[in-house]
Every structure is written in C-alpha cells, then in structure tokens.
Motif scaffolding. Structure first.
Motif, PDB file in Angstrom:
ATOM      1  N   SER A  29     -56.871 120.154 160.260  1.00 28.96           N
ATOM      2  CA  SER A  29     -57.463 120.915 161.362  1.00 28.96           C
ATOM      3  C   SER A  29     -56.560 122.082 161.720  1.00 28.96           C
ATOM      4  N   THR A  30     -56.976 123.291 161.319  1.00 28.79           N
ATOM      5  CA  THR A  30     -56.168 124.479 161.606  1.00 28.79           C
ATOM      6  C   THR A  30     -56.905 125.489 162.484  1.00 28.79           C
ATOM      7  N   GLY A  31     -58.174 125.251 162.734  1.00 25.00           N
ATOM      8  CA  GLY A  31     -58.969 126.221 163.472  1.00 25.00           C
ATOM      9  C   GLY A  31     -59.558 127.312 162.598  1.00 25.00           C
ATOM     10  N   VAL A  32     -59.182 127.325 161.311  1.00 25.33           N
ATOM     11  CA  VAL A  32     -59.728 128.301 160.358  1.00 25.33           C
ATOM     12  C   VAL A  32     -60.477 127.505 159.297  1.00 25.33           C
ATOM     13  N   GLY A  33     -61.786 127.558 159.359  1.00 26.59           N
ATOM     14  CA  GLY A  33     -62.610 126.683 158.529  1.00 26.59           C
ATOM     15  C   GLY A  33     -62.321 126.776 157.045  1.00 26.59           C
ATOM     16  N   PHE A  34     -62.237 127.997 156.528  1.00 27.46           N
ATOM     17  CA  PHE A  34     -62.003 128.131 155.087  1.00 27.46           C
ATOM     18  C   PHE A  34     -60.617 127.625 154.695  1.00 27.46           C
ATOM     19  N   PHE A  35     -59.631 127.843 155.572  1.00 33.61           N
ATOM     20  CA  PHE A  35     -58.275 127.349 155.301  1.00 33.61           C
ATOM     21  C   PHE A  35     -58.257 125.812 155.298  1.00 33.61           C
ATOM     22  N   ASP A  36     -58.996 125.199 156.216  1.00 30.80           N
ATOM     23  CA  ASP A  36     -59.141 123.737 156.197  1.00 30.80           C
ATOM     24  C   ASP A  36     -59.712 123.277 154.851  1.00 30.80           C
ATOM     25  N   HIS A  37     -60.725 123.984 154.395  1.00 33.88           N
ATOM     26  CA  HIS A  37     -61.365 123.680 153.107  1.00 33.88           C
ATOM     27  C   HIS A  37     -60.344 123.768 151.968  1.00 33.88           C
ATOM     28  N   MET A  38     -59.491 124.792 151.997  1.00 30.89           N
ATOM     29  CA  MET A  38     -58.483 124.966 150.939  1.00 30.89           C
ATOM     30  C   MET A  38     -57.429 123.861 150.994  1.00 30.89           C
ATOM     31  N   LEU A  39     -56.947 123.532 152.189  1.00 26.12           N
ATOM     32  CA  LEU A  39     -55.915 122.495 152.315  1.00 26.12           C
ATOM     33  C   LEU A  39     -56.476 121.127 151.935  1.00 26.12           C
ATOM     34  N   ASN A  40     -57.722 120.896 152.279  1.00 25.04           N
ATOM     35  CA  ASN A  40     -58.351 119.638 151.883  1.00 25.04           C
ATOM     36  C   ASN A  40     -58.491 119.560 150.355  1.00 25.04           C
ATOM     37  N   SER A  41     -58.909 120.647 149.726  1.00 22.18           N
ATOM     38  CA  SER A  41     -58.969 120.687 148.263  1.00 22.18           C
ATOM     39  C   SER A  41     -57.595 120.439 147.653  1.00 22.18           C
ATOM     40  N   PHE A  42     -56.591 121.078 148.244  1.00 26.12           N
ATOM     41  CA  PHE A  42     -55.210 120.922 147.758  1.00 26.12           C
ATOM     42  C   PHE A  42     -54.784 119.453 147.819  1.00 26.12           C
ATOM     43  N   ALA A  43     -55.087 118.793 148.944  1.00 26.03           N
ATOM     44  CA  ALA A  43     -54.696 117.387 149.120  1.00 26.03           C
ATOM     45  C   ALA A  43     -55.436 116.490 148.138  1.00 26.03           C
ATOM     46  N   VAL A  44     -56.742 116.682 148.040  1.00 26.15           N
ATOM     47  CA  VAL A  44     -57.551 115.814 147.192  1.00 26.15           C
ATOM     48  C   VAL A  44     -57.178 115.988 145.725  1.00 26.15           C
ATOM     49  N   HIS A  45     -57.075 117.246 145.271  1.00 27.62           N
ATOM     50  CA  HIS A  45     -56.791 117.485 143.860  1.00 27.62           C
ATOM     51  C   HIS A  45     -55.349 117.167 143.499  1.00 27.62           C
ATOM     52  N   GLY A  46     -54.449 117.233 144.479  1.00 26.82           N
ATOM     53  CA  GLY A  46     -53.061 116.873 144.215  1.00 26.82           C
ATOM     54  C   GLY A  46     -52.794 115.388 144.334  1.00 26.82           C
ATOM     55  N   GLY A  47     -53.766 114.648 144.880  1.00 29.01           N
ATOM     56  CA  GLY A  47     -53.522 113.229 145.117  1.00 29.01           C
ATOM     57  C   GLY A  47     -52.498 113.008 146.214  1.00 29.01           C
ATOM     58  N   PHE A  48     -52.436 113.938 147.159  1.00 34.63           N
ATOM     59  CA  PHE A  48     -51.477 113.844 148.252  1.00 34.63           C
ATOM     60  C   PHE A  48     -52.146 113.257 149.493  1.00 34.63           C
TER      61      PHE A  48
END
Ligand SMILES: [Mn+2]
Length: 191
Positions: A29-48
């Motif tokens: 939750s950053t308040g910037v929707g697209f940035f949330d989308h990117m960080l979520n992708s980063f976490a999921v694809h990194g297995g973090f």
C-alpha cells in the motif's frame, strides 16, 4: 529465516517495509496504484514475502514516495542478505510482456552501481511517472549494495515496459539470493 523489517520517516514520507527472501504474503500500500501493482509483481515473481506501507507527499507527485520506498526496500535487502556468504550472487533474466521485453542483471557485490537504459513510450501510467522507475532501481541498488543493470529492449506500452522490468528484476534478484553450498562466491574470500 532471512528477513528484515525497516522503517524510515522523513518530512516527505513515512515508510515501513517487511521483507522475507524465502517467501510469504505480499501486502502493498503506497497510495500509487500502479506502483502497488509493480511491487506486488516484484514480490510474487521473486518469491519474496513483502509488506510495504508508504504514506508520502502525493500532493506533490509520486517522486518521494517511489524513491524512498526504493531506499527502504534496499536497506531491507541488505539486512536480509547479511554478509553475502552462501548465495549464488549473480542473476540475470529476460522478461517479455506482450510487445515489450526487459532485461535485468544483478551482482550482489556490495558495490552499488546502476546502469539503466529505457525509453518509455508514455510519461505516465495512472498516477505513476515512468521516469521514477530509474530512481526506484537506483535507490534499491545503492542501499542494497547491488550492481544492477536494467534495460528495456523495446516496447510501445509503458505499462508493459515497466512491468517487464520489475518482473525481470524479481527473477534476477531471486536467482542471486538463492542459497548455495559454501562461503562467499569471490576470489577475495568475502564480499
Ligand atoms: Mn499489469
């Protein structure tokens, strides 16, 4: 478990990051929707496992929020990785997304460096300024001690170009933090 919790508060942003290199939930939750989308992708694809809570001066623009999140995430990687012994150290990945292709190569060297080449097709995606992607990865690389090379090879949609880059970074960093047998992978004996 290789984890870190980091908090950072300034006059511009108030950010908390909880990172696990070895999996877990993603709560962004950053308040910037697209940035949330990117960080979520980063976490999921990194297995973090990744929890990010950021409150920033979005009345100005997304700059401080995105850059400072990169700083705090980089500090979390530095602590979670520790002395860099026993990891694969290097990782490289190409990620396509529709018409776009991105490449990221990382060396968890302790020598911060960013090489970044991207020509984004649009200046904005929602409330997110595409020029902030370079700032995010610079902040991440410098705080985490990564030598990070990132390049968007081509593409005509900035959403796809940016998302391909975050996914490529996730897979490259995932490979680099993977545990291997033995000590530090270096002719110097330590990193
Ligand atoms: Mn998307």
């Amino acid at each position: 478990m290789r984890t870190s919790v980091q908090n950072r508060k300034t006059g511009e942003t108030d950010i908390s990051v909880s990172l696990s290199l070895d999996g877990g939930d993603s709560r962004i939750s950053t308040g910037v929707g697209f940035f949330d989308h990117m960080l979520n992708s980063f976490a999921v694809h990194g297995g973090f496992g990744l929890a990010v809570s950021a409150a920033g001066d979005l009345n100005v623009d997304c700059h401080h929020t995105v850059e400072d999140t990169g700083i705090v995430l980089g500090k979390a990687f530095a602590e979670a990785i520790g002395d860099r012994s026993g990891i694969a150290r290097f990782g490289s990945f190409f990620a396509p997304m529709d018409e776009s292709l991105a490449f990221v190569s990382v060396d968890i060297s302790g020598r911060p460096f960013l090489v970044f080449h991207a020509d984004f097709a649009q200046e904005r995606v929602g409330e997110y300024d595409t020029c902030m992607t370079e700032e995010f990865f610079r902040a991440l690389a410098f705080q985490a001690g990564f030598t990070l090379h990132a390049r968007v090879e081509y593409g005509t949609n900035a959403h796809h170009q940016t998302e391909a880059l975050f996914k490529a970074a996730a897979h490259a960093i995932r490979a680099a933090v993977t545990l291997r047998n033995g000590g530090a992978l270096s002719t110097k004996g330590s990193l």
